[in-house]
Write a protein that holds these residues in place. Structure first.
Motif, PDB file in Angstrom:
ATOM      1  N   TYR A 139      -5.857 -15.034 -19.528  1.00  0.00           N
ATOM      2  CA  TYR A 139      -5.924 -16.182 -18.519  1.00  0.00           C
ATOM      3  C   TYR A 139      -5.876 -17.510 -19.124  1.00  0.00           C
ATOM      4  O   TYR A 139      -5.100 -18.273 -18.828  1.00  0.00           O
ATOM      5  CB  TYR A 139      -7.217 -16.109 -17.740  1.00  0.00           C
ATOM      6  N   LYS A 171      -2.940 -20.327 -18.627  1.00  0.00           N
ATOM      7  CA  LYS A 171      -2.931 -21.519 -18.250  1.00  0.00           C
ATOM      8  C   LYS A 171      -2.026 -22.559 -18.934  1.00  0.00           C
ATOM      9  O   LYS A 171      -1.672 -23.541 -18.253  1.00  0.00           O
ATOM     10  CB  LYS A 171      -4.465 -22.016 -18.664  1.00  0.00           C
ATOM     11  N   HIS A 212      -8.243 -21.418 -12.156  1.00  0.00           N
ATOM     12  CA  HIS A 212      -8.099 -22.022 -13.526  1.00  0.00           C
ATOM     13  C   HIS A 212      -9.094 -23.025 -13.732  1.00  0.00           C
ATOM     14  O   HIS A 212      -9.607 -22.869 -14.833  1.00  0.00           O
ATOM     15  CB  HIS A 212      -6.772 -22.459 -13.935  1.00  0.00           C
ATOM     16  N   ASN A 252      -4.717 -16.579 -12.411  1.00  0.00           N
ATOM     17  CA  ASN A 252      -6.141 -16.270 -12.642  1.00  0.00           C
ATOM     18  C   ASN A 252      -6.931 -15.628 -11.455  1.00  0.00           C
ATOM     19  O   ASN A 252      -8.047 -15.883 -11.460  1.00  0.00           O
ATOM     20  CB  ASN A 252      -6.830 -17.571 -13.165  1.00  0.00           C
TER      21      ASN A 252
END
Ligand SMILES: Nc1ncnc2c1ncn2[C@@H]1O[C@H](COP(=O)(O)OP(=O)(O)OP(=O)(O)O)[C@@H](O)[C@H]1O
Ligand SMILES: [Mg+2]
Lengths: 247, 264
Positions: A74, A78, A106, B140
């Protein structure tokens, strides 16, 4: 800097990548070309952990990211955004919610704050009027713009564009090319662009890599591609029907 | 000789390995769902939306299916009773008990497995092949937590409600048939004398488990889709087969545990 080192990837019996090695320097725009089904999308998805290689390593900014867990990826996602081939928006969400989602996930922003920032991003691509509409209501060109806006929400250092101009009209395609160029020039983004679009390739690329039969056939500057006497390369970049390429 | 042995082993082992992998994949989705539930990471808005959709999609089916089931089973049973001991007093109570314990939850479960399971697999499968699931991961947002968890909660709760409704429909249909064809009065037919709270609990536990597992099995089929719209078709078929099978298997397991442990 992005490094792919000897990537092998098969799906069942089908060997798609047979040892691809490729390096992208900081601030560079690399175009990946190759015929349909060559494995271009498969290759770039390895960088953000959407696919895992059978063997080989992927190094991003000096860090080996090959076997990071999904949770560790993750952080990578980003700073490394991706615009998908199908200009993938979530059908069940409005345009605004689509763009707000990365902020909420995020950065853990509240729904209101995320929406406010998403609206700013949409304004950058002249799409703020469409905020309340749904992806199904928009044409391909507009969806692509929204998908790009969503990918840029996180102000990434690296961006992967998977066929950003395919299916766009020439003006919209030129707009996307200009956007990629300005990302590189103004914000120093490092980009990998998958494309078939010869005009964009030769007007934007710093470097080009051609995937053929699971390997990199040629990796060089646009000038080197134009000058190449490799029959496969020259058949592809001149768009000829007859030649040695296996389909 | 060796070649024949190898071929036989391969023919038997191949499918076994495939089934084993399939079960493992389903288990891993199950584990992720449980983890998400324990962390309390649930999108309640989506749960309500899904619950509404599931109820909407199933209500008509269940009314028709359970209505007919009530008619047919009362007709068959009453015909037998008529031949042997023409006394209908226990027919209604036994019918209602059987509905609670077995038929209402399981038939409803099978209906939801086909109707809702296929929908879940098709929806998630097409999100996979159009890269929407990849896009979720880029944002995410964990696909299991985002797509499957809300559906498990919604479907577990809805299956419990639909099962209660199913008992009602089947009982009304059975009651009407008993009254019209066999002259059994509704007050004789509708009697809860054989139904204990344990019977109701058993039925509702079954319903809840089916509801919880169907989206896991169907969602896993959807997530495993690959290769364009043909892949989505395969995923949908697999979801219907696997989730119907899961319902039957759970029925067996829960009935078995109920009998062995709680003497139900
Ligand atoms: N998840 C998957 N499962 C099975 N096969 C896959 C999967 N993803 C890709 N493939 C196969 O790998 C090969 C390469 O696919 P890929 O999408 O990378 O092609 P591409 O070079 O991007 O082509 P296009 O220009 O059509 O997008 C194809 O033959 C495809 O069928
Ligand atoms: Mg592709």
């Amino acid at each position: 800097m992005i490094e792919f080192i000897d990537i092998h990837k098969s799906f069942g019996p089908k060997r798609v990548l047979k040892g691809v090695s490729l390096t992208v320097d900081q601030g560079q725009v690399l175009y990946v070309i190759g015929s349909s089904g060559a494995g271009k999308s498969v290759l770039v998805k390895h960088l953000v952990g959407l696919l895992r290689p059978d063997s080989g390593r992927i190094i991003l900014d000096g860090r080996d990211v090959t076997w990071l867990s999904e949770a560790e990826f993750y952080a990578v996602r980003k700073k490394c955004a991706m615009v998908f081939q199908n200009s993938t928006l979530f059908d069940s969400m409005s345009i605004l919610d689509n763009v707000a989602l990365p902020y909420r996930k995020h950065f853990r922003l509240s729904r209101d704050e995320a929406s406010r920032r998403a609206l700013d991003k949409l304004a950058l691509v002249q799409m703020e009027d469409a905020a309340r509409r749904f992806p199904g209501d928009l044409g391909d060109g507009l969806r692509k713009r929204v998908a790009i806006a969503r990918a840029l929400t996180l102000e990434p250092e690296f961006v992967i564009f998977d066929e950003p101009t395919t299916g766009l009209d020439p003006v919209a395609a030129a707009n996307v090319d200009a956007l990629i160029r300005s990302l590189r020039n103004d914000t120093g983004v490092t980009a990998i662009v998958v494309s078939h679009d010869l005009r964009s390739i030769f007007s934007v690329a710093d470097r080009i890599a051609m995937i053929y039969d699971g390997n990199i056939r040629l990796d060089g500057t646009p000038q080197e591609f134009r000058a190449s006497d490799d029959p496969v390369v020259s058949q592809f970049i001149n768009g000829r029907a007859d030649g040695p390429m296996k389909i | 000789m060796n070649g024949a042995l190898e071929a036989t082993l391969r023919a038997v082992g191949g499918p076994l390995v495939a089934v084993g992998r399939h079960v493992f994949d389903i288990y891993s989705v199950f584990a992720q769902v449980v983890t998400a539930l324990l962390k309390g990471a649930v999108r309640w808005r989506e749960v309500f939306r899904q619950a509404y959709l599931i109820g909407n999609r199933s209500l008509f089916f269940i009314t028709v299916t359970l209505g007919f089931l009530g008619l047919i089973s009362v007709y068959q049973v009453a015909s037998q009773i008529q031949r042997i001991l023409p006394d209908f007093t226990m027919m209604g109570p036994a019918f209602i008990q059987l509905m609670w314990r077995e038929f209402a939850p399981t038939i409803t479960g099978l209906m939801v497995a086909t109707r809702v399971g296929s929908g879940i697999a098709a929806e998630i499968g097409s999100m996979v092949v159009t890269e929407q699931v990849d896009a979720l991961r880029m944002c995410n947002a964990d696909p299991v937590r985002y797509l499957i968890v809300p559906r498990t909660i919604a479907s577990a709760v809805m299956l419990v409600m639909l099962t209660i409704y199913a008992v009602l429909v089947a009982t009304l249909a059975g009651m009407a048939l008993a009254d019209v064809v066999f002259d059994v009065s509704p007050s004789t037919f509708v009697s809860l004398q054989l139904v204990s709270p344990r019977d109701v609990a058993l039925g509702l536990v079954k319903a809840f488990s089916y509801g919880f597992w169907i989206p896991i099995v169907a969602g896993q089929a959807g997530l495993a889709a690959s290769g364009g719209s043909a892949g989505v078709g395969w995923a949908t078929t697999r979801a219907v087969v696997s989730s119907s099978f899961a319902v039957i298997l759970l029925d067996f397991i829960i009935s078995g545990i109920g009998y062995a442990v709680f003497n139900l």
